[in-house]
Write a protein that holds these residues in place. Structure first.
Motif, mmCIF file in Angstrom:
data_model
loop_
_atom_site.group_PDB
_atom_site.id
_atom_site.type_symbol
_atom_site.label_atom_id
_atom_site.label_comp_id
_atom_site.label_asym_id
_atom_site.label_seq_id
_atom_site.Cartn_x
_atom_site.Cartn_y
_atom_site.Cartn_z
ATOM 1 N N PHE A 1 0.813 -1.209 0.000
ATOM 2 C CA PHE A 1 0.000 0.000 0.000
ATOM 3 C C PHE A 1 0.855 1.272 0.000
ATOM 4 C CE2 PHE A 1 -3.390 -2.893 1.351
ATOM 5 C CZ PHE A 1 -4.418 -2.439 0.539
ATOM 6 N N SER A 2 2.022 1.204 0.618
ATOM 7 C CA SER A 2 2.910 2.357 0.608
ATOM 8 C C SER A 2 3.339 2.692 -0.822
ATOM 9 C CB SER A 2 4.138 2.073 1.478
ATOM 10 O OG SER A 2 5.011 3.176 1.490
ATOM 11 N N LEU A 3 3.763 1.682 -1.567
ATOM 12 C CA LEU A 3 4.168 1.908 -2.954
ATOM 13 C C LEU A 3 2.986 2.292 -3.836
ATOM 14 C CD1 LEU A 3 6.803 -0.887 -3.682
ATOM 15 C CD2 LEU A 3 7.164 1.498 -3.068
ATOM 16 N N LEU A 4 1.800 1.818 -3.497
ATOM 17 C CA LEU A 4 0.609 2.172 -4.263
ATOM 18 C C LEU A 4 0.312 3.667 -4.129
ATOM 19 C CD1 LEU A 4 -1.513 0.725 -6.026
ATOM 20 C CD2 LEU A 4 -2.956 0.565 -3.986
ATOM 21 N N PHE A 5 0.395 4.187 -2.915
ATOM 22 C CA PHE A 5 0.164 5.615 -2.698
ATOM 23 C C PHE A 5 1.259 6.458 -3.360
ATOM 24 C CE2 PHE A 5 -2.593 4.263 0.906
ATOM 25 C CZ PHE A 5 -3.703 5.021 0.586
ATOM 26 N N ILE A 6 2.498 5.991 -3.284
ATOM 27 C CA ILE A 6 3.596 6.716 -3.934
ATOM 28 C C ILE A 6 3.385 6.747 -5.448
ATOM 29 C CG2 ILE A 6 6.062 6.632 -4.454
ATOM 30 C CD1 ILE A 6 6.539 5.595 -1.654
ATOM 31 N N SER A 7 2.939 5.632 -6.006
ATOM 32 C CA SER A 7 2.683 5.565 -7.446
ATOM 33 C C SER A 7 1.611 6.562 -7.858
ATOM 34 C CB SER A 7 2.252 4.144 -7.840
ATOM 35 O OG SER A 7 3.247 3.211 -7.529
ATOM 36 N N PHE A 8 0.548 6.638 -7.065
ATOM 37 C CA PHE A 8 -0.520 7.592 -7.362
ATOM 38 C C PHE A 8 0.023 9.018 -7.372
ATOM 39 C CE2 PHE A 8 -3.556 10.715 -5.828
ATOM 40 C CZ PHE A 8 -4.619 10.551 -6.719
ATOM 41 N N ALA A 9 0.810 9.364 -6.366
ATOM 42 C CA ALA A 9 1.347 10.718 -6.278
ATOM 43 C C ALA A 9 2.277 11.024 -7.445
ATOM 44 C CB ALA A 9 2.077 10.901 -4.939
ATOM 45 N N PHE A 10 3.146 10.090 -7.781
ATOM 46 C CA PHE A 10 4.062 10.300 -8.907
ATOM 47 C C PHE A 10 3.293 10.531 -10.198
ATOM 48 C CE2 PHE A 10 7.931 9.310 -6.689
ATOM 49 C CZ PHE A 10 8.943 9.703 -7.543
ATOM 50 N N VAL A 11 2.307 9.693 -10.459
ATOM 51 C CA VAL A 11 1.535 9.807 -11.702
ATOM 52 C C VAL A 11 0.770 11.120 -11.740
ATOM 53 C CG1 VAL A 11 -0.402 8.842 -13.000
ATOM 54 C CG2 VAL A 11 1.351 7.326 -12.071
ATOM 55 N N ALA A 12 0.095 11.445 -10.649
ATOM 56 C CA ALA A 12 -0.731 12.654 -10.620
ATOM 57 C C ALA A 12 0.115 13.910 -10.825
ATOM 58 C CB ALA A 12 -1.493 12.734 -9.302
ATOM 59 N N ILE A 13 1.251 13.989 -10.147
ATOM 60 C CA ILE A 13 2.101 15.170 -10.270
ATOM 61 C C ILE A 13 2.748 15.230 -11.652
ATOM 62 C CG2 ILE A 13 4.187 16.300 -9.378
ATOM 63 C CD1 ILE A 13 3.417 15.187 -6.605
ATOM 64 N N SER A 14 3.143 14.093 -12.198
ATOM 65 C CA SER A 14 3.707 14.072 -13.555
ATOM 66 C C SER A 14 2.661 14.498 -14.576
ATOM 67 C CB SER A 14 4.226 12.669 -13.893
ATOM 68 O OG SER A 14 5.286 12.302 -13.044
ATOM 69 N N LEU A 15 1.418 14.155 -14.336
ATOM 70 C CA LEU A 15 0.340 14.560 -15.230
ATOM 71 C C LEU A 15 0.119 16.070 -15.208
ATOM 72 C CD1 LEU A 15 -2.256 11.697 -14.689
ATOM 73 C CD2 LEU A 15 -1.141 12.298 -16.841
ATOM 74 N N VAL A 16 0.427 16.693 -14.070
ATOM 75 C CA VAL A 16 0.347 18.154 -13.992
ATOM 76 C C VAL A 16 1.334 18.778 -14.977
ATOM 77 C CG1 VAL A 16 0.794 20.160 -12.524
ATOM 78 C CG2 VAL A 16 -0.489 18.218 -11.618
ATOM 79 N N VAL A 17 2.555 18.242 -15.013
ATOM 80 C CA VAL A 17 3.568 18.741 -15.949
ATOM 81 C C VAL A 17 3.129 18.477 -17.386
ATOM 82 C CG1 VAL A 17 5.980 18.576 -16.681
ATOM 83 C CG2 VAL A 17 5.391 18.368 -14.254
ATOM 84 N N LYS A 18 2.627 17.291 -17.637
ATOM 85 C CA LYS A 18 2.178 16.938 -18.985
ATOM 86 C C LYS A 18 1.029 17.853 -19.426
ATOM 87 C CE LYS A 18 0.656 12.973 -21.748
ATOM 88 N NZ LYS A 18 0.393 11.517 -21.743
#
Length: 243
Positions: free
Chosen positions: A72-89
């Motif tokens: 679950f820790s890596l799942l939450f980190i994955s969500f944050a990485f994707v969401a923030i990267s999508l902001v840049v995109k």
């Protein structure tokens, strides 16, 4: 290289409300290891298990709790990485952040999560091997640094270019080799910033409480900025965006 720092800061500033919301999973992710039934310690804003306890006190229940917490820790980190990267995109493609995020999070989370799982498993294997060889710290650090090169741009490549795990890792290694300045700047800068934050908060709040303030500041401010940095640096491979 000052341009990448400015671009990252501008992206953070212009989208700070979204980024703060998307950064909350970092706090949850880094706090989850506290559930593990083994001694933990907080260092530089991260929560870690004491490796020696794993080899001497671990039972089936403890292993199950660690694995679930880890998942679950890596799942939450994955969500944050994707969401923030999508902001840049979204910024670079001039699309509304909300629309881009809603369409992309589910699609990319699985890939980024798989990448983090793979990285963590290899690092854990190096840690265990190092424990038995008596070179635990050195081996884990060396493997972690070398392995970080193909993983550095991988989440950004998955989100921005819709690449799979193997291709994103290959392109990350090639990009780091071709333009190592961004990778080195990121690595040196995050080490300095995290150290300064830790030093300042220890002086202000004391040793005990500062550990959790450091975790909060790193999760909401420091790490999101450096995720943006990675995505912005990855976008620099397009010549038109270098200027």
């Amino acid at each position: 290289m000052a341009g990448i720092l400015e671009d990252s800061f501008e992206t953070y500033k212009e989208n700070r409300n979204f980024i703060l919301i998307f950064s909350i999973p970092f706090i949850i992710a880094f706090a989850i290891p506290l559930l593990a039934p083994l001694p933990t310690f907080v260092s530089l804003g991260g929560i870690f298990l004491r490796t020696a306890s794993i080899f001497t006190n671990l039972n089936f229940f403890g292993l199950a709790v660690i694995m679930v917490s880890f998942f679950f820790s890596l799942l939450f980190i994955s969500f944050a990485f994707v969401a923030i990267s999508l902001v840049v995109k979204a910024k670079r493609t001039r699309m509304k952040v909300g629309q881009r995020a809603m369409k992309g999070i589910e699609k990319y989370m699985g890939r980024v999560f798989l990448a983090f799982i793979l990285y963590a498993l290899i690092l854990s294997a190096a840690n265990i091997a190092g424990y038995y060889l008596g070179i635990e710290t050195a081996l884990t650090d060396i493997v972690g640094f070398i392995l970080f090169i193909p993983f550095f741009y991988a989440p950004s490549a998955m989100v921005i270019d819709d690449q799979g795990l193997r291709r994103s890792m290959s392109n990350s290694a090639k990009l780091v080799a071709k333009e190592p300045q961004y990778f080195l700047l990121w690595f040196v800068l995050i080490s300095i910033v995290v150290s300064l934050v830790s030093f300042a908060l220890i002086g202000i709040a004391g040793t005990y409480w500062s550990r959790y303030f450091i975790l909060l500041v790193n999760s909401l401010l420091v790490l999101p900025y450096f995720v943006i940095f990675q995505a912005e640096a990855y976008m620099k491979r397009f010549p038109i965006l270098k200027h």
